[in-house]
Scaffold this motif. Structure first.
Motif, PDB file in Angstrom:
ATOM      1  N   MET A  70       0.848  -1.214   0.000  1.00 36.30           N
ATOM      2  CA  MET A  70       0.000   0.000   0.000  1.00 36.30           C
ATOM      3  C   MET A  70       0.880   1.261   0.000  1.00 36.30           C
ATOM      4  O   MET A  70       0.613   2.227  -0.689  1.00 36.30           O
ATOM      5  CB  MET A  70      -0.890  -0.019   1.242  1.00 36.30           C
ATOM      6  N   TYR A  71       1.959   1.228   0.798  1.00 35.83           N
ATOM      7  CA  TYR A  71       2.908   2.346   0.831  1.00 35.83           C
ATOM      8  C   TYR A  71       4.222   1.851   0.237  1.00 35.83           C
ATOM      9  O   TYR A  71       4.850   0.947   0.782  1.00 35.83           O
ATOM     10  CB  TYR A  71       3.111   2.843   2.275  1.00 35.83           C
ATOM     11  N   ARG A  72       4.621   2.395  -0.878  1.00 34.57           N
ATOM     12  CA  ARG A  72       5.772   1.917  -1.636  1.00 34.57           C
ATOM     13  C   ARG A  72       7.060   2.609  -1.219  1.00 34.57           C
ATOM     14  O   ARG A  72       7.063   3.825  -0.995  1.00 34.57           O
ATOM     15  CB  ARG A  72       5.552   2.175  -3.124  1.00 34.57           C
ATOM     16  N   SER A  73       8.135   1.855  -1.162  1.00 40.43           N
ATOM     17  CA  SER A  73       9.453   2.467  -0.933  1.00 40.43           C
ATOM     18  C   SER A  73       9.954   2.951  -2.292  1.00 40.43           C
ATOM     19  O   SER A  73      10.050   2.175  -3.241  1.00 40.43           O
ATOM     20  CB  SER A  73      10.419   1.450  -0.316  1.00 40.43           C
ATOM     21  N   ILE A  74      10.226   4.203  -2.364  1.00 42.97           N
ATOM     22  CA  ILE A  74      10.524   4.812  -3.672  1.00 42.97           C
ATOM     23  C   ILE A  74      11.983   4.550  -4.068  1.00 42.97           C
ATOM     24  O   ILE A  74      12.877   4.585  -3.219  1.00 42.97           O
ATOM     25  CB  ILE A  74      10.219   6.331  -3.627  1.00 42.97           C
ATOM     26  N   GLU A  75      12.186   4.276  -5.337  1.00 45.00           N
ATOM     27  CA  GLU A  75      13.558   4.169  -5.842  1.00 45.00           C
ATOM     28  C   GLU A  75      14.113   5.581  -6.001  1.00 45.00           C
ATOM     29  O   GLU A  75      13.437   6.482  -6.527  1.00 45.00           O
ATOM     30  CB  GLU A  75      13.568   3.450  -7.194  1.00 45.00           C
ATOM     31  N   HIS A  76      15.336   5.787  -5.534  1.00 45.39           N
ATOM     32  CA  HIS A  76      15.935   7.123  -5.616  1.00 45.39           C
ATOM     33  C   HIS A  76      17.442   7.013  -5.822  1.00 45.39           C
ATOM     34  O   HIS A  76      18.030   5.942  -5.640  1.00 45.39           O
ATOM     35  CB  HIS A  76      15.604   7.947  -4.360  1.00 45.39           C
ATOM     36  N   ARG A  77      18.043   8.137  -6.174  1.00 43.87           N
ATOM     37  CA  ARG A  77      19.493   8.205  -6.388  1.00 43.87           C
ATOM     38  C   ARG A  77      19.922   9.650  -6.145  1.00 43.87           C
ATOM     39  O   ARG A  77      19.065  10.536  -5.970  1.00 43.87           O
ATOM     40  CB  ARG A  77      19.849   7.786  -7.814  1.00 43.87           C
ATOM     41  N   ALA A  78      21.205   9.899  -6.090  1.00 44.60           N
ATOM     42  CA  ALA A  78      21.681  11.284  -5.998  1.00 44.60           C
ATOM     43  C   ALA A  78      22.680  11.520  -7.119  1.00 44.60           C
ATOM     44  O   ALA A  78      23.553  10.679  -7.379  1.00 44.60           O
ATOM     45  CB  ALA A  78      22.312  11.558  -4.641  1.00 44.60           C
ATOM     46  N   ILE A  79      22.534  12.651  -7.784  1.00 42.66           N
ATOM     47  CA  ILE A  79      23.458  12.999  -8.870  1.00 42.66           C
ATOM     48  C   ILE A  79      24.552  13.911  -8.325  1.00 42.66           C
ATOM     49  O   ILE A  79      24.412  14.503  -7.253  1.00 42.66           O
ATOM     50  CB  ILE A  79      22.720  13.661 -10.054  1.00 42.66           C
ATOM     51  N   THR A  80      25.629  14.009  -9.081  1.00 39.36           N
ATOM     52  CA  THR A  80      26.731  14.887  -8.674  1.00 39.36           C
ATOM     53  C   THR A  80      26.533  16.270  -9.302  1.00 39.36           C
ATOM     54  O   THR A  80      25.716  16.451 -10.200  1.00 39.36           O
ATOM     55  CB  THR A  80      28.083  14.299  -9.128  1.00 39.36           C
ATOM     56  N   ASN A  81      27.309  17.222  -8.800  1.00 38.91           N
ATOM     57  CA  ASN A  81      27.209  18.605  -9.260  1.00 38.91           C
ATOM     58  C   ASN A  81      28.570  19.052  -9.785  1.00 38.91           C
ATOM     59  O   ASN A  81      29.599  18.771  -9.163  1.00 38.91           O
ATOM     60  CB  ASN A  81      26.757  19.490  -8.088  1.00 38.91           C
ATOM     61  N   GLU A  82      28.547  19.740 -10.897  1.00 41.96           N
ATOM     62  CA  GLU A  82      29.800  20.113 -11.550  1.00 41.96           C
ATOM     63  C   GLU A  82      30.614  21.096 -10.706  1.00 41.96           C
ATOM     64  O   GLU A  82      31.842  21.035 -10.670  1.00 41.96           O
ATOM     65  CB  GLU A  82      29.469  20.744 -12.904  1.00 41.96           C
ATOM     66  N   LYS A  83      29.908  21.999 -10.000  1.00 40.64           N
ATOM     67  CA  LYS A  83      30.609  23.106  -9.338  1.00 40.64           C
ATOM     68  C   LYS A  83      30.764  22.913  -7.828  1.00 40.64           C
ATOM     69  O   LYS A  83      31.729  23.363  -7.236  1.00 40.64           O
ATOM     70  CB  LYS A  83      29.832  24.411  -9.576  1.00 40.64           C
ATOM     71  N   LYS A  84      29.742  22.303  -7.212  1.00 43.07           N
ATOM     72  CA  LYS A  84      29.714  22.324  -5.746  1.00 43.07           C
ATOM     73  C   LYS A  84      29.745  20.920  -5.158  1.00 43.07           C
ATOM     74  O   LYS A  84      29.172  19.990  -5.722  1.00 43.07           O
ATOM     75  CB  LYS A  84      28.432  23.002  -5.257  1.00 43.07           C
ATOM     76  N   GLU A  85      30.380  20.838  -3.982  1.00 43.89           N
ATOM     77  CA  GLU A  85      30.271  19.581  -3.232  1.00 43.89           C
ATOM     78  C   GLU A  85      28.877  19.525  -2.607  1.00 43.89           C
ATOM     79  O   GLU A  85      28.208  20.542  -2.469  1.00 43.89           O
ATOM     80  CB  GLU A  85      31.345  19.527  -2.135  1.00 43.89           C
ATOM     81  N   ARG A  86      28.450  18.332  -2.242  1.00 45.55           N
ATOM     82  CA  ARG A  86      27.128  18.192  -1.617  1.00 45.55           C
ATOM     83  C   ARG A  86      27.223  17.207  -0.457  1.00 45.55           C
ATOM     84  O   ARG A  86      27.818  16.135  -0.602  1.00 45.55           O
ATOM     85  CB  ARG A  86      26.119  17.676  -2.631  1.00 45.55           C
ATOM     86  N   ILE A  87      26.651  17.615   0.670  1.00 43.71           N
ATOM     87  CA  ILE A  87      26.591  16.719   1.827  1.00 43.71           C
ATOM     88  C   ILE A  87      25.122  16.486   2.160  1.00 43.71           C
ATOM     89  O   ILE A  87      24.317  17.424   2.139  1.00 43.71           O
ATOM     90  CB  ILE A  87      27.313  17.336   3.046  1.00 43.71           C
ATOM     91  N   SER A  88      24.744  15.244   2.414  1.00 41.72           N
ATOM     92  CA  SER A  88      23.394  14.963   2.899  1.00 41.72           C
ATOM     93  C   SER A  88      23.521  14.048   4.119  1.00 41.72           C
ATOM     94  O   SER A  88      24.526  13.337   4.265  1.00 41.72           O
ATOM     95  CB  SER A  88      22.550  14.299   1.811  1.00 41.72           C
ATOM     96  N   VAL A  89      22.528  14.113   4.973  1.00 44.90           N
ATOM     97  CA  VAL A  89      22.559  13.310   6.199  1.00 44.90           C
ATOM     98  C   VAL A  89      21.298  12.455   6.251  1.00 44.90           C
ATOM     99  O   VAL A  89      20.182  12.977   6.188  1.00 44.90           O
ATOM    100  CB  VAL A  89      22.622  14.215   7.458  1.00 44.90           C
TER     101      VAL A  89
END
Ligand SMILES: O=C(O)CCC(=O)C(=O)O
Ligand SMILES: [Fe+2]
Length: 148
Positions: A70-89
């Motif tokens: 009934m509640y689906r776990s979504i498929e996801h990914r993270a892309i990179t960025n040409e200019k900036k670093e990215r941090i996620s928690v």
């Protein structure tokens, strides 16, 4: 915590490969300035634009299985960025390893719906998911019943 340095070829290099989260729920803090997270909708990748000062909550595989899909776990990914670093928690809530999970009766009999997933000890499920590495959303297919 996830760290993606700037990448000169974001068209060639992903930050995080496609997957669904294996736990029950995930809280994700994104960088407000960079859109890196994408979710798969049908055959397309849709960017999840950060809303400043807010968290993303992801449904994980355990909730998909317990809710009988009934509640689906979504498929996801993270892309990179040409200019900036990215941090996620990410903060993951997992199920007790020894618990056997499967669709709750209230999501099957009470709703008169066919049972979509087999029962499995959670530690065995996670073991199978890890063995496939980040192989995309089809990971809940590991416990999908044949006829579904
Ligand atoms: O960095 C992101 O936006 C996604 C992180 C993620 O999917 C994860 O940690 O499971
Ligand atoms: Fe994730």
């Amino acid at each position: 915590m996830n760290y993606c340095p700037p990448c000169s070829r974001p068209d060639l290099v992903l930050g995080i490969s496609p997957h669904s989260d294996g736990g029950s729920l995930t809280l994700l803090l994104q960088d407000d300035e960079i859109t890196g997270l994408q979710i798969r909708h049908k055959e397309e990748w849709i960017p999840v634009k950060p809303i400043p000062n807010s968290l993303v909550m992801n449904i994980g595989d355990a909730v998909e299985i317990l809710s009988n899909g009934m509640y689906r776990s979504i498929e996801h990914r993270a892309i990179t960025n040409e200019k900036k670093e990215r941090i996620s928690v990410s903060a993951f809530a997992f199920v007790d390893d020894e618990l056997e999970i499967g669709p709750l009766d209230s999501m099957v009999e009470d709703l008169n719906r066919p049972r979509m997933y087999q029962k499995i000890k959670y530690v065995d499920y996670i073991g199978q998911v890890s063995a496939r590495k980040m192989g995309g959303k089809a990971q809940t297919d590991l416990v999908k019943l044949q006829s579904q």
